[in-house]
Design a protein around this motif. Sequence first.
Motif, PDB file in Angstrom:
ATOM      1  N   TRP A 163     -57.142 107.903  63.233  1.00 25.70           N
ATOM      2  CA  TRP A 163     -56.286 106.739  62.945  1.00 25.70           C
ATOM      3  C   TRP A 163     -55.197 106.530  64.004  1.00 25.70           C
ATOM      4  O   TRP A 163     -54.237 105.816  63.761  1.00 25.70           O
ATOM      5  CB  TRP A 163     -55.649 106.819  61.559  1.00 25.70           C
ATOM      6  CG  TRP A 163     -56.580 106.431  60.449  1.00 25.70           C
ATOM      7  CD1 TRP A 163     -56.842 105.167  59.990  1.00 25.70           C
ATOM      8  CD2 TRP A 163     -57.387 107.301  59.667  1.00 25.70           C
ATOM      9  NE1 TRP A 163     -57.762 105.207  58.975  1.00 25.70           N
ATOM     10  CE2 TRP A 163     -58.108 106.510  58.747  1.00 25.70           C
ATOM     11  CE3 TRP A 163     -57.571 108.684  59.642  1.00 25.70           C
ATOM     12  CZ2 TRP A 163     -58.993 107.044  57.827  1.00 25.70           C
ATOM     13  CZ3 TRP A 163     -58.455 109.219  58.722  1.00 25.70           C
ATOM     14  CH2 TRP A 163     -59.148 108.403  57.831  1.00 25.70           C
ATOM     15  N   PRO A 187     -56.622 100.349  55.196  1.00 27.74           N
ATOM     16  CA  PRO A 187     -57.007 101.000  56.456  1.00 27.74           C
ATOM     17  C   PRO A 187     -57.657 102.367  56.277  1.00 27.74           C
ATOM     18  O   PRO A 187     -58.317 102.855  57.201  1.00 27.74           O
ATOM     19  CB  PRO A 187     -55.676 101.124  57.211  1.00 27.74           C
ATOM     20  CG  PRO A 187     -54.631 101.136  56.138  1.00 27.74           C
ATOM     21  CD  PRO A 187     -55.152 100.201  55.085  1.00 27.74           C
ATOM     22  N   CYS A 202     -55.606  90.637  59.293  1.00 27.03           N
ATOM     23  CA  CYS A 202     -56.668  91.647  59.370  1.00 27.03           C
ATOM     24  C   CYS A 202     -57.938  91.042  59.964  1.00 27.03           C
ATOM     25  O   CYS A 202     -57.996  89.847  60.264  1.00 27.03           O
ATOM     26  CB  CYS A 202     -56.958  92.226  57.983  1.00 27.03           C
ATOM     27  SG  CYS A 202     -57.446  91.003  56.760  1.00 27.03           S
ATOM     28  N   PRO A 205     -61.738  98.877  65.232  1.00 23.12           N
ATOM     29  CA  PRO A 205     -60.478  98.810  65.978  1.00 23.12           C
ATOM     30  C   PRO A 205     -60.648  97.850  67.162  1.00 23.12           C
ATOM     31  O   PRO A 205     -61.722  97.784  67.769  1.00 23.12           O
ATOM     32  CB  PRO A 205     -60.279 100.251  66.463  1.00 23.12           C
ATOM     33  CG  PRO A 205     -61.104 101.089  65.541  1.00 23.12           C
ATOM     34  CD  PRO A 205     -62.283 100.248  65.159  1.00 23.12           C
ATOM     35  N   TRP A 211     -53.008  94.687  58.202  1.00 20.88           N
ATOM     36  CA  TRP A 211     -54.344  95.124  57.818  1.00 20.88           C
ATOM     37  C   TRP A 211     -54.465  95.269  56.307  1.00 20.88           C
ATOM     38  O   TRP A 211     -53.548  94.984  55.545  1.00 20.88           O
ATOM     39  CB  TRP A 211     -54.765  96.404  58.542  1.00 20.88           C
ATOM     40  CG  TRP A 211     -56.232  96.364  58.906  1.00 20.88           C
ATOM     41  CD1 TRP A 211     -57.268  96.994  58.269  1.00 20.88           C
ATOM     42  CD2 TRP A 211     -56.811  95.604  59.977  1.00 20.88           C
ATOM     43  NE1 TRP A 211     -58.459  96.677  58.885  1.00 20.88           N
ATOM     44  CE2 TRP A 211     -58.203  95.832  59.930  1.00 20.88           C
ATOM     45  CE3 TRP A 211     -56.285  94.762  60.967  1.00 20.88           C
ATOM     46  CZ2 TRP A 211     -59.088  95.240  60.844  1.00 20.88           C
ATOM     47  CZ3 TRP A 211     -57.157  94.190  61.868  1.00 20.88           C
ATOM     48  CH2 TRP A 211     -58.544  94.420  61.802  1.00 20.88           C
ATOM     49  N   PHE A 256     -55.279 102.854  64.967  1.00 16.57           N
ATOM     50  CA  PHE A 256     -54.655 102.055  63.919  1.00 16.57           C
ATOM     51  C   PHE A 256     -53.140 102.171  63.986  1.00 16.57           C
ATOM     52  O   PHE A 256     -52.412 101.176  63.887  1.00 16.57           O
ATOM     53  CB  PHE A 256     -55.159 102.489  62.543  1.00 16.57           C
ATOM     54  CG  PHE A 256     -54.485 101.778  61.410  1.00 16.57           C
ATOM     55  CD1 PHE A 256     -54.829 100.479  61.093  1.00 16.57           C
ATOM     56  CD2 PHE A 256     -53.471 102.402  60.675  1.00 16.57           C
ATOM     57  CE1 PHE A 256     -54.196  99.804  60.055  1.00 16.57           C
ATOM     58  CE2 PHE A 256     -52.843 101.736  59.637  1.00 16.57           C
ATOM     59  CZ  PHE A 256     -53.195 100.436  59.323  1.00 16.57           C
ATOM     60  N   THR A 284     -64.485  95.339  60.971  1.00 13.16           N
ATOM     61  CA  THR A 284     -63.756  96.566  60.639  1.00 13.16           C
ATOM     62  C   THR A 284     -63.416  97.400  61.865  1.00 13.16           C
ATOM     63  O   THR A 284     -62.734  98.427  61.746  1.00 13.16           O
ATOM     64  CB  THR A 284     -64.575  97.441  59.678  1.00 13.16           C
ATOM     65  OG1 THR A 284     -65.779  97.865  60.340  1.00 13.16           O
ATOM     66  CG2 THR A 284     -64.933  96.688  58.408  1.00 13.16           C
ATOM     67  N   TRP A 337     -61.816  99.515  57.697  1.00 16.94           N
ATOM     68  CA  TRP A 337     -61.428 100.084  59.001  1.00 16.94           C
ATOM     69  C   TRP A 337     -62.433 101.171  59.358  1.00 16.94           C
ATOM     70  O   TRP A 337     -62.656 102.097  58.556  1.00 16.94           O
ATOM     71  CB  TRP A 337     -60.015 100.657  58.949  1.00 16.94           C
ATOM     72  CG  TRP A 337     -59.531 101.164  60.295  1.00 16.94           C
ATOM     73  CD1 TRP A 337     -59.520 102.456  60.736  1.00 16.94           C
ATOM     74  CD2 TRP A 337     -58.999 100.379  61.366  1.00 16.94           C
ATOM     75  NE1 TRP A 337     -59.014 102.530  62.016  1.00 16.94           N
ATOM     76  CE2 TRP A 337     -58.683 101.252  62.422  1.00 16.94           C
ATOM     77  CE3 TRP A 337     -58.759  99.013  61.534  1.00 16.94           C
ATOM     78  CZ2 TRP A 337     -58.137 100.821  63.636  1.00 16.94           C
ATOM     79  CZ3 TRP A 337     -58.214  98.586  62.724  1.00 16.94           C
ATOM     80  CH2 TRP A 337     -57.899  99.473  63.764  1.00 16.94           C
TER      81      TRP A 337
END
Length: 294
Positions: free
Chosen positions: A25, A11, A260, A275, A8, A28, A273, A17
Amino acid sequence: MIEAVKFWNEPNNKSHWDFEIDTDWSRFADMVKLSAAAVKAEKPQLTRVLGGISPIDASFIHRLQQYDTLRDIDAVAVHGFPLDWNHWQIHEWPSKIAEIEAATNLPVWVTEVGVSTFGAEEVQEFGIRRTAELLRGRVPRIFWYSLYDLPRAWEATTRHREAEGSSYYRHFYMGILREDGTPKLSMKHFADYTPEMGICQWFHFEDHRLDEAVEWLKRLGVRYLRTGLSWADWLRPDAERWFDRVMKAIEPFDTTVTFCFTPEAKGIAPHHTSPPQNNQEFADFCVEMMRRYA
């Protein structure tokens, strides 16, 4: 050809993100753990790097450590633009690196540092020289952002675009080459700092600058290149041909490849962006790229 892979980009920056979806997160962290383990199993010799954080924030590294995110990571990365966007001065670079070193035992890479010529080209001249003085020999990898200005007909990857005022327009003047490929004042200095200082240059899908960029990189004595392979682009028609062309063109360089950008159909929200709905699919993309190009 591929020296390292990054998971990524920025982030902890909402432009890259969506942490309104992933508020802690945790998604992530899971995505990085899955992907790093998968790449390690496929190509254990490659360096695995956490996506460059921007802003530089040790508390974000601590948060990821709580999730055991860095278990299969070999280095962490930071991005800094103190003459344009950050709330600190350029001479603070060593202390910003030290903040992250204090938060982890992993090496710290600077995978984006740059200066816009939005106000004056002389500012970038100073910025390249001072950045080199502060960072060469201090960190294992430095990537100057970027070779080319962003074409004005394109969009910069930010949250609020033109509503950001001059902050937005600075994105378009980060190159040491203008949009038309002519050199700026700082170009004459850049070769003084290669090969230790590399370049970060993103190539958009069907980017018309690819071949000319490679020639400039060779002329400047660049050894280390950072670019990206977009998961979202991989699902476009004719993507294999374009990815093959890019990776063939940059074979002469020791390249750090950043994985990414979520395809709209694969995200929790339909945006690059977001998830992913399924983190394993991102890990599978990383492995597929390894098998094809590493």
